[in-house]
Design a protein around this motif. Structure first.
Motif, PDB file in Angstrom:
ATOM      1  N   THR A   1       0.781  -1.212   0.088  1.00  0.00           N
ATOM      2  CA  THR A   1       0.079  -0.013  -0.051  1.00  0.00           C
ATOM      3  C   THR A   1       0.929   1.178   0.030  1.00  0.00           C
ATOM      4  O   THR A   1       0.534   2.218  -0.361  1.00  0.00           O
ATOM      5  N   ARG A   2       2.145   1.185   0.550  1.00  0.00           N
ATOM      6  CA  ARG A   2       2.892   2.522   0.672  1.00  0.00           C
ATOM      7  C   ARG A   2       4.252   1.732   0.659  1.00  0.00           C
ATOM      8  O   ARG A   2       4.607   0.859   1.355  1.00  0.00           O
ATOM      9  N   VAL A   3       5.165   2.593  -0.139  1.00  0.00           N
ATOM     10  CA  VAL A   3       6.758   2.108   0.044  1.00  0.00           C
ATOM     11  C   VAL A   3       7.209   3.515   0.533  1.00  0.00           C
ATOM     12  O   VAL A   3       6.876   4.595   0.220  1.00  0.00           O
ATOM     13  N   ARG A   4       8.007   3.462   1.657  1.00  0.00           N
ATOM     14  CA  ARG A   4       8.817   4.560   2.297  1.00  0.00           C
ATOM     15  C   ARG A   4      10.222   4.683   1.780  1.00  0.00           C
ATOM     16  O   ARG A   4      10.954   3.649   2.329  1.00  0.00           O
ATOM     17  N   PRO A   5      10.400   5.411   1.058  1.00  0.00           N
ATOM     18  CA  PRO A   5      11.579   5.467   0.220  1.00  0.00           C
ATOM     19  C   PRO A   5      13.153   5.596   1.232  1.00  0.00           C
ATOM     20  O   PRO A   5      13.900   4.658   1.326  1.00  0.00           O
ATOM     21  N   LEU A   6      12.735   6.306   2.360  1.00  0.00           N
ATOM     22  CA  LEU A   6      14.049   6.609   3.301  1.00  0.00           C
ATOM     23  C   LEU A   6      14.094   5.483   4.124  1.00  0.00           C
ATOM     24  O   LEU A   6      15.427   4.867   4.510  1.00  0.00           O
TER      25      LEU A   6
ATOM     26  N   VAL B   1      12.796 -18.543  14.853  1.00  0.00           N
ATOM     27  CA  VAL B   1      12.317 -17.221  14.727  1.00  0.00           C
ATOM     28  C   VAL B   1      11.031 -17.180  14.608  1.00  0.00           C
ATOM     29  O   VAL B   1      10.212 -17.484  13.658  1.00  0.00           O
ATOM     30  N   GLY B   2      10.124 -16.361  15.427  1.00  0.00           N
ATOM     31  CA  GLY B   2       8.597 -16.191  15.354  1.00  0.00           C
ATOM     32  C   GLY B   2       8.644 -14.726  14.530  1.00  0.00           C
ATOM     33  O   GLY B   2       8.596 -13.679  15.233  1.00  0.00           O
ATOM     34  N   ALA B   3       8.245 -14.942  13.293  1.00  0.00           N
ATOM     35  CA  ALA B   3       8.076 -13.563  12.420  1.00  0.00           C
ATOM     36  C   ALA B   3       6.976 -12.944  12.885  1.00  0.00           C
ATOM     37  O   ALA B   3       5.806 -13.411  13.257  1.00  0.00           O
ATOM     38  N   GLN B   4       6.908 -11.531  12.946  1.00  0.00           N
ATOM     39  CA  GLN B   4       5.761 -10.769  13.323  1.00  0.00           C
ATOM     40  C   GLN B   4       4.984 -10.397  11.973  1.00  0.00           C
ATOM     41  O   GLN B   4       3.640 -10.273  12.245  1.00  0.00           O
ATOM     42  N   SER B   5       5.579 -10.267  10.992  1.00  0.00           N
ATOM     43  CA  SER B   5       4.862  -9.996   9.704  1.00  0.00           C
ATOM     44  C   SER B   5       3.983 -11.272   9.130  1.00  0.00           C
ATOM     45  O   SER B   5       4.455 -12.410   9.419  1.00  0.00           O
ATOM     46  N   ARG B   6       2.741 -10.911   8.521  1.00  0.00           N
ATOM     47  CA  ARG B   6       2.067 -11.858   8.083  1.00  0.00           C
ATOM     48  C   ARG B   6       1.915 -11.510   6.469  1.00  0.00           C
ATOM     49  O   ARG B   6       1.546 -12.397   5.486  1.00  0.00           O
ATOM     50  N   SER B   7       2.878 -10.692   5.914  1.00  0.00           N
ATOM     51  CA  SER B   7       2.894 -10.321   4.530  1.00  0.00           C
ATOM     52  C   SER B   7       3.978 -11.139   3.789  1.00  0.00           C
ATOM     53  O   SER B   7       5.116 -11.321   4.209  1.00  0.00           O
ATOM     54  N   GLU B   8       3.653 -11.694   2.859  1.00  0.00           N
ATOM     55  CA  GLU B   8       4.278 -12.801   2.144  1.00  0.00           C
ATOM     56  C   GLU B   8       5.509 -11.879   1.427  1.00  0.00           C
ATOM     57  O   GLU B   8       6.673 -12.601   1.196  1.00  0.00           O
TER      58      GLU B   8
ATOM     59  N   LEU C   1      12.062  -3.828   7.382  1.00  0.00           N
ATOM     60  CA  LEU C   1      11.243  -4.062   6.159  1.00  0.00           C
ATOM     61  C   LEU C   1       9.845  -3.892   6.502  1.00  0.00           C
ATOM     62  O   LEU C   1       9.409  -3.137   5.482  1.00  0.00           O
ATOM     63  N   MET C   2       9.251  -4.077   7.524  1.00  0.00           N
ATOM     64  CA  MET C   2       7.878  -3.654   7.784  1.00  0.00           C
ATOM     65  C   MET C   2       7.764  -2.291   7.623  1.00  0.00           C
ATOM     66  O   MET C   2       6.707  -1.703   7.353  1.00  0.00           O
TER      67      MET C   2
ATOM     68  N   ASP D   1      -0.082  -6.660   6.997  1.00  0.00           N
ATOM     69  CA  ASP D   1       0.530  -5.987   8.373  1.00  0.00           C
ATOM     70  C   ASP D   1      -0.301  -4.871   8.926  1.00  0.00           C
ATOM     71  O   ASP D   1      -0.354  -4.715  10.005  1.00  0.00           O
ATOM     72  N   THR D   2      -0.995  -4.269   7.925  1.00  0.00           N
ATOM     73  CA  THR D   2      -1.862  -3.069   8.427  1.00  0.00           C
ATOM     74  C   THR D   2      -3.023  -3.530   9.232  1.00  0.00           C
ATOM     75  O   THR D   2      -3.266  -3.014  10.284  1.00  0.00           O
ATOM     76  N   ARG D   3      -3.432  -4.755   8.645  1.00  0.00           N
ATOM     77  CA  ARG D   3      -4.666  -5.286   9.326  1.00  0.00           C
ATOM     78  C   ARG D   3      -4.130  -5.987  10.606  1.00  0.00           C
ATOM     79  O   ARG D   3      -4.804  -5.776  11.790  1.00  0.00           O
TER      80      ARG D   3
END
Length: 175
Positions: free
Chosen positions: A53-58, A96-103, A158-159, A167-169
């Motif tokens: 939904t959004r890329v943060r370039p910095l 490692v238990g990842a926090q992200s659910r985004s593929e 990365l998130m 990840d937003t949901r």
């Protein structure tokens, strides 16, 4: 509707790769590519193109710099251990238990892990977002925790850089 568009995007990507592999674009090659994409979807669980939904370039630049730094440091550490005591370098499997659910984020994370000297993705449980990583050198629990913390730190970067609906949901559900 997003899922259909996402799958269509993956199909277009696969068709593009097919055409690049054949090195030409003609009716027969395109038709063969469409058949190959249809068969690939029919016989396997191909992922949808992950949505961002959004890329943060910095933040993305920070993640890239962090990756470059980790790459340099891990190369020196592995090189040092290989020259100093090649037969005595110990490794371990770290979960490692990842926090992200985004593929997309998990794909970027696992790629980052596998490209760094001294770490390698051994297994991933997509449903539970669990990664099993072979880390080296890992001689004790503190070094295993350090490996785990490094992976989680990279994942957080990365998130922050790649904002995805998954990840937003999840963030909204946790609040």
């Amino acid at each position: 509707m997003n899922r259909v568009l996402s799958r269509l995007g993956m199909g277009v990507w696969l068709l593009g790769v097919w055409l690049l592999l054949w090195g030409r674009v003609d009716a027969l090659t395109v038709l063969g590519g469409l058949v190959a994409v249809a068969v690939a979807y029919a016989v396997s669980r191909l992922p949808a193109v992950p949505m961002v939904t959004r890329v943060r370039p910095l933040r993305l630049a920070e993640a890239a710099l962090e990756f470059a730094w980790d790459l340099a440091v891990s190369s020196v550490v592995i090189g040092w251990h290989a020259l100093r005591a090649p037969g005595r370098v110990r490794g371990a499997i770290v979960e490692v238990g990842a926090q992200s659910r985004s593929e997309l984020v998990l794909l970027a994370l696992t790629t980052s892990i596998s490209l760094r000297p001294g770490t390698l993705l051994v297994d991933i449980d997509w449903e539970r977002s669990r990664l099993r990583i072979h880390g080296m050198p890992v001689r004790d629990a503190a070094e295993a925790d350090s490996t785990r913390d490094g992976v989680l730190h990279t994942e957080r970067r990365l998130m922050q850089a790649l904002v995805t609906p998954d990840d937003t949901r999840r963030t909204e559900d946790l609040s």
